[in-house]
Design a protein around this motif. Structure first.
Motif, PDB file in Angstrom:
ATOM      1  N   GLU A 143       0.836  -1.191   0.000  1.00  0.00           N
ATOM      2  CA  GLU A 143       0.000   0.000   0.000  1.00  0.00           C
ATOM      3  C   GLU A 143       0.876   1.248   0.000  1.00  0.00           C
ATOM      4  O   GLU A 143       1.873   1.325   0.715  1.00  0.00           O
ATOM      5  N   THR A 144       0.502   2.224  -0.827  1.00  0.00           N
ATOM      6  CA  THR A 144       1.298   3.447  -0.947  1.00  0.00           C
ATOM      7  C   THR A 144       0.807   4.552  -0.017  1.00  0.00           C
ATOM      8  O   THR A 144       1.499   5.554   0.170  1.00  0.00           O
ATOM      9  N   GLY A 145      -0.382   4.376   0.528  1.00  0.00           N
ATOM     10  CA  GLY A 145      -0.962   5.428   1.368  1.00  0.00           C
ATOM     11  C   GLY A 145      -1.701   6.482   0.582  1.00  0.00           C
ATOM     12  O   GLY A 145      -2.350   7.363   1.158  1.00  0.00           O
ATOM     13  N   LYS A 146      -1.647   6.405  -0.743  1.00  0.00           N
ATOM     14  CA  LYS A 146      -2.342   7.369  -1.595  1.00  0.00           C
ATOM     15  C   LYS A 146      -3.736   6.845  -1.921  1.00  0.00           C
ATOM     16  O   LYS A 146      -3.891   5.774  -2.509  1.00  0.00           O
ATOM     17  N   VAL A 147      -4.738   7.596  -1.532  1.00  0.00           N
ATOM     18  CA  VAL A 147      -6.127   7.195  -1.733  1.00  0.00           C
ATOM     19  C   VAL A 147      -6.741   7.998  -2.873  1.00  0.00           C
ATOM     20  O   VAL A 147      -6.639   9.222  -2.901  1.00  0.00           O
ATOM     21  N   THR A 148      -7.332   7.319  -3.829  1.00  0.00           N
ATOM     22  CA  THR A 148      -8.015   7.964  -4.943  1.00  0.00           C
ATOM     23  C   THR A 148      -9.517   7.802  -4.765  1.00  0.00           C
ATOM     24  O   THR A 148     -10.007   6.689  -4.536  1.00  0.00           O
ATOM     25  N   LYS A 149     -10.228   8.901  -4.830  1.00  0.00           N
ATOM     26  CA  LYS A 149     -11.685   8.884  -4.692  1.00  0.00           C
ATOM     27  C   LYS A 149     -12.324   9.147  -6.047  1.00  0.00           C
ATOM     28  O   LYS A 149     -11.800   9.907  -6.853  1.00  0.00           O
ATOM     29  N   PHE A 150     -13.440   8.512  -6.300  1.00  0.00           N
ATOM     30  CA  PHE A 150     -14.151   8.732  -7.548  1.00  0.00           C
ATOM     31  C   PHE A 150     -15.650   8.621  -7.298  1.00  0.00           C
ATOM     32  O   PHE A 150     -16.094   8.040  -6.306  1.00  0.00           O
ATOM     33  N   LEU A 151     -16.412   9.204  -8.198  1.00  0.00           N
ATOM     34  CA  LEU A 151     -17.850   9.326  -8.021  1.00  0.00           C
ATOM     35  C   LEU A 151     -18.577   8.399  -8.994  1.00  0.00           C
ATOM     36  O   LEU A 151     -18.289   8.378 -10.183  1.00  0.00           O
ATOM     37  N   LEU A 152     -19.513   7.642  -8.469  1.00  0.00           N
ATOM     38  CA  LEU A 152     -20.334   6.734  -9.255  1.00  0.00           C
ATOM     39  C   LEU A 152     -21.774   7.227  -9.256  1.00  0.00           C
ATOM     40  O   LEU A 152     -22.200   7.959  -8.357  1.00  0.00           O
ATOM     41  N   LEU A 153     -22.524   6.789 -10.242  1.00  0.00           N
ATOM     42  CA  LEU A 153     -23.973   6.985 -10.239  1.00  0.00           C
ATOM     43  C   LEU A 153     -24.624   5.626 -10.090  1.00  0.00           C
ATOM     44  O   LEU A 153     -24.340   4.694 -10.848  1.00  0.00           O
ATOM     45  N   ASN A 154     -25.483   5.524  -9.095  1.00  0.00           N
ATOM     46  CA  ASN A 154     -26.143   4.247  -8.850  1.00  0.00           C
ATOM     47  C   ASN A 154     -27.130   3.909  -9.962  1.00  0.00           C
ATOM     48  O   ASN A 154     -27.676   4.796 -10.625  1.00  0.00           O
ATOM     49  N   ASP A 155     -27.369   2.619 -10.153  1.00  0.00           N
ATOM     50  CA  ASP A 155     -28.300   2.160 -11.181  1.00  0.00           C
ATOM     51  C   ASP A 155     -29.682   2.789 -10.992  1.00  0.00           C
ATOM     52  O   ASP A 155     -30.111   3.083  -9.865  1.00  0.00           O
ATOM     53  N   TYR A 156     -30.370   2.978 -12.119  1.00  0.00           N
ATOM     54  CA  TYR A 156     -31.702   3.594 -12.123  1.00  0.00           C
ATOM     55  C   TYR A 156     -32.657   2.642 -12.818  1.00  0.00           C
ATOM     56  O   TYR A 156     -32.335   2.066 -13.861  1.00  0.00           O
ATOM     57  N   SER A 157     -33.853   2.466 -12.280  1.00  0.00           N
ATOM     58  CA  SER A 157     -34.826   1.532 -12.852  1.00  0.00           C
ATOM     59  C   SER A 157     -35.961   2.275 -13.537  1.00  0.00           C
ATOM     60  O   SER A 157     -36.537   3.215 -12.992  1.00  0.00           O
ATOM     61  N   SER A 158     -36.254   1.878 -14.755  1.00  0.00           N
ATOM     62  CA  SER A 158     -37.398   2.388 -15.511  1.00  0.00           C
ATOM     63  C   SER A 158     -37.644   1.402 -16.650  1.00  0.00           C
ATOM     64  O   SER A 158     -37.613   0.195 -16.419  1.00  0.00           O
ATOM     65  N   GLY A 159     -37.869   1.901 -17.860  1.00  0.00           N
ATOM     66  CA  GLY A 159     -38.086   1.019 -18.990  1.00  0.00           C
ATOM     67  C   GLY A 159     -38.124   1.799 -20.283  1.00  0.00           C
ATOM     68  O   GLY A 159     -38.139   3.028 -20.285  1.00  0.00           O
ATOM     69  N   SER A 160     -38.145   1.068 -21.392  1.00  0.00           N
ATOM     70  CA  SER A 160     -38.197   1.732 -22.681  1.00  0.00           C
ATOM     71  C   SER A 160     -39.497   2.505 -22.854  1.00  0.00           C
ATOM     72  O   SER A 160     -39.541   3.526 -23.516  1.00  0.00           O
ATOM     73  N   ASP A 161     -40.585   1.993 -22.268  1.00  0.00           N
ATOM     74  CA  ASP A 161     -41.869   2.686 -22.275  1.00  0.00           C
ATOM     75  C   ASP A 161     -42.727   2.101 -21.169  1.00  0.00           C
ATOM     76  O   ASP A 161     -42.414   1.054 -20.588  1.00  0.00           O
ATOM     77  N   ALA A 162     -43.838   2.769 -20.859  1.00  0.00           N
ATOM     78  CA  ALA A 162     -44.687   2.343 -19.747  1.00  0.00           C
ATOM     79  C   ALA A 162     -45.325   0.985 -20.009  1.00  0.00           C
ATOM     80  O   ALA A 162     -45.527   0.186 -19.085  1.00  0.00           O
ATOM     81  N   THR A 163     -45.646   0.709 -21.272  1.00  0.00           N
ATOM     82  CA  THR A 163     -46.247  -0.583 -21.613  1.00  0.00           C
ATOM     83  C   THR A 163     -45.265  -1.713 -21.345  1.00  0.00           C
ATOM     84  O   THR A 163     -45.631  -2.759 -20.790  1.00  0.00           O
ATOM     85  N   ALA A 164     -44.009  -1.534 -21.730  1.00  0.00           N
ATOM     86  CA  ALA A 164     -42.994  -2.559 -21.503  1.00  0.00           C
ATOM     87  C   ALA A 164     -42.803  -2.816 -20.010  1.00  0.00           C
ATOM     88  O   ALA A 164     -42.616  -3.969 -19.588  1.00  0.00           O
ATOM     89  N   ILE A 165     -42.857  -1.764 -19.202  1.00  0.00           N
ATOM     90  CA  ILE A 165     -42.724  -1.929 -17.756  1.00  0.00           C
ATOM     91  C   ILE A 165     -43.883  -2.765 -17.214  1.00  0.00           C
ATOM     92  O   ILE A 165     -43.689  -3.688 -16.407  1.00  0.00           O
ATOM     93  N   ALA A 166     -45.100  -2.461 -17.669  1.00  0.00           N
ATOM     94  CA  ALA A 166     -46.274  -3.186 -17.198  1.00  0.00           C
ATOM     95  C   ALA A 166     -46.232  -4.657 -17.610  1.00  0.00           C
ATOM     96  O   ALA A 166     -46.678  -5.534 -16.861  1.00  0.00           O
ATOM     97  N   GLU A 167     -45.699  -4.931 -18.791  1.00  0.00           N
ATOM     98  CA  GLU A 167     -45.722  -6.297 -19.316  1.00  0.00           C
ATOM     99  C   GLU A 167     -44.509  -7.124 -18.903  1.00  0.00           C
ATOM    100  O   GLU A 167     -44.633  -8.338 -18.692  1.00  0.00           O
TER     101      GLU A 167
END
Length: 491
Positions: A394-418
């Motif tokens: 370990e070098t003691g050097k810490v690198t931080k980075f930002l992620l975006l968490n997964d998001y749930s939806s669908g291509s369209d409302a009908t596809a989500i329902a089905e």
């Protein structure tokens, strides 16, 4: 908020040691995928202004003040594509314009000028770091997005973003990017006007978008400013027209509601503006629905694929998050976000949503599949790793980075329902009109107001029924039936 901090540093981060933020983008070929009283709206906006950076504080109508202007040499881009360099020693050096094959059908001339900015009244968050760059190609909209690489100089603690600038109104509009470094910003656009790059301290953004007591809020609100119908696709876009709905709701908010004082969008075009409202029945909202589908038609899959081929992918979403935050802060307007489900970096499915507020590490979004829902967001997560040397120490050097968490939806409302929801794991920032021909939106909106939007694309549908019968039992219906009809008028 799902944020990982080594040694539980979250509270000290909120007080000023926050990591840079992130942002997400847009532009999809096919999704594949009761207004309240206006006085109450205004009162609510005023009451929230103290806790948020409101759009009224950001969107002044002032103009920049200018100094020396230099005309650079006019240059031509071939129809098969070109990369051209614009240079003016000791004033503006090293801007390049990449025009891909297929952008224009013929050789196109580009005239560029650079004008010094001597002052402004755009507020404390606007710091121009380039001249005002004017690119003139005869106002021809490119069929394939172009890349403009602009030289800049920022420090490690600063973030830069490019904006269109409207001299008549003083309005700023963010431009999506391919990449941003301390020395250069590469922006993606299909059209040109005046462009300026501005910078801001990263810490300033972080205090707003990560704080529990402040936010960056455009004033856009689901249930007031999105469409009242869900995205179920149409004859033109059977796989969904999420991009069309997202584009038109954001466009309407900026160009009609804010600029002209028109009523808010949600419910305005219910039952095609009839006095009889049918809030629970969306099938009679044909004009608004067609408008969204016509906007979807502005984006072919080829153009969309080109945009994402141009866009650099980053495991760290800091640039993306910062772009959403700074764009909202400076413009007071919602921004387009495109999201994808990818496996091994191969696109499986895409969707378009509208980002309108950032608060407590969350980008709040209006989703065409879920009208009026205010609790949908893309959440930031900060992760880190400790570097090791070639021997595994370990070098003691810490690198931080930002992620975006997964998001749930669908291509369209009908596809989500089905089929259920789709989990999206890639996010892109597409700003507002950089990839959109707003003149087409203006034209289609006027046609919607007169009741004939999409008549040249949608099939004309007439209805005929038997309203009576004059023959005896067993006689032919065709000979003895009494028929009524509604003519084929493209309803």
């Amino acid at each position: 908020m799902k944020i990982k901090w080594r040694n539980n540093l979250f509270m000290s981060a909120v007080s000023g040691l926050l990591l840079p933020v992130l942002l997400a983008a847009f532009m999809l070929g096919g999704c594949g995928s009761g207004r309240e009283d206006e006085g109450a709206d205004n009162a609510q906006q005023q009451s929230t202004a103290a806790a948020a950076i409101s759009s009224s504080e950001r969107a002044d109508a002032g103009l920049l003040t200018f100094g020396t202007s230099v005309q650079l040499e006019a240059k031509q881009a071939a129809a098969e594509g070109s990369t051209i360099v614009f240079d003016k020693k000791d004033f503006f050096e090293g801007m390049t314009l990449t025009v891909p094959e297929g952008a224009f059908s013929a050789q196109t001339t580009f005239k560029v000028s650079a004008t010094e900015i001597e002052g402004h009244n755009k507020g404390e968050y606007f710091k121009p770091i380039t001249p005002l760059i004017t690119v003139d190609n005869g106002q021809i909209f490119a069929d394939v997005p172009m890349i403009v690489s602009i030289p800049i100089k920022v420090e490690d603690d600063e973030f830069a973003l490019a904006f269109y600038y409207d001299k008549a109104s003083g309005r700023l509009e963010a431009i999506p990017f391919k990449n941003i470094t301390n020395e250069r910003i590469e922006v993606i656009t299909s059209h040109f006007s005046d462009i300026v790059v501005s910078s801001i301290k990263k810490e300033t953004l972080e205090k707003m978008d990560r704080s529990t007591s402040a936010s960056i809020d455009t004033g856009f609100e689901p249930g007031k400013d999105d469409w009242q119908f869900a995205n179920n696709g149409s004859f033109l876009s059977p796989g969904g027209h999420c991009a069309g709905q997202s584009i038109t709701m954001a466009w309407y908010y900026s160009s009609q509601y804010k600029a002209l004082g028109e009523p808010r969008l949600f419910g305005r075009f219910d039952n095609n503006m009839s006095a009889t409202k049918t809030a629970e029945f969306w099938f009679d909202d044909s004009q608004g629905y067609r408008f969204a589908s016509m906007a979807q038609e502005l984006f072919s899959m080829d153009k969309t694929k080109t945009f994402f081929d141009l866009t650099d992918e980053h495991e760290d979403y800091t640039l993306t998050f910062n772009a959403f935050a700074y764009a909202m802060l400076m413009t007071g307007e919602p921004q387009q976000m495109i999201i994808y489900k990818k496996e091994m970096k191969k696109i499986i499915e895409g969707h378009a949503i509208v980002a309108y507020k950032i608060e407590n590490g969350r980008i709040y979004v209006a989703d065409p599949n879920y009208p009026a829902q205010k609790d949908r967001y893309v959440e930031a997560e900060i992760d880190e790793f400790e570097e090791i040397d070639f021997d595994g120490n370990e070098t003691g050097k810490v690198t931080k980075f930002l992620l975006l968490n997964d998001y749930s939806s669908g291509s369209d409302a009908t596809a989500i329902a089905e089929k259920g929801v789709t989990i999206y794991n890639y996010f892109y920032f597409a700003a507002q009109s950089a990839l959109i021909d707003n003149s087409v939106l203006d034209s289609e909106y006027k046609r919607m107001l007169t009741g004939n939007v999409g008549d040249n694309k949608f099939p004309a549908i007439g209805v005929t029924w038997m309203s009576g019968y004059s023959g005896t039992s067993g006689a032919g219906l065709a000979e003895n039936g009494v028929f009524s009809s509604i003519p084929a008028d493209g309803v």
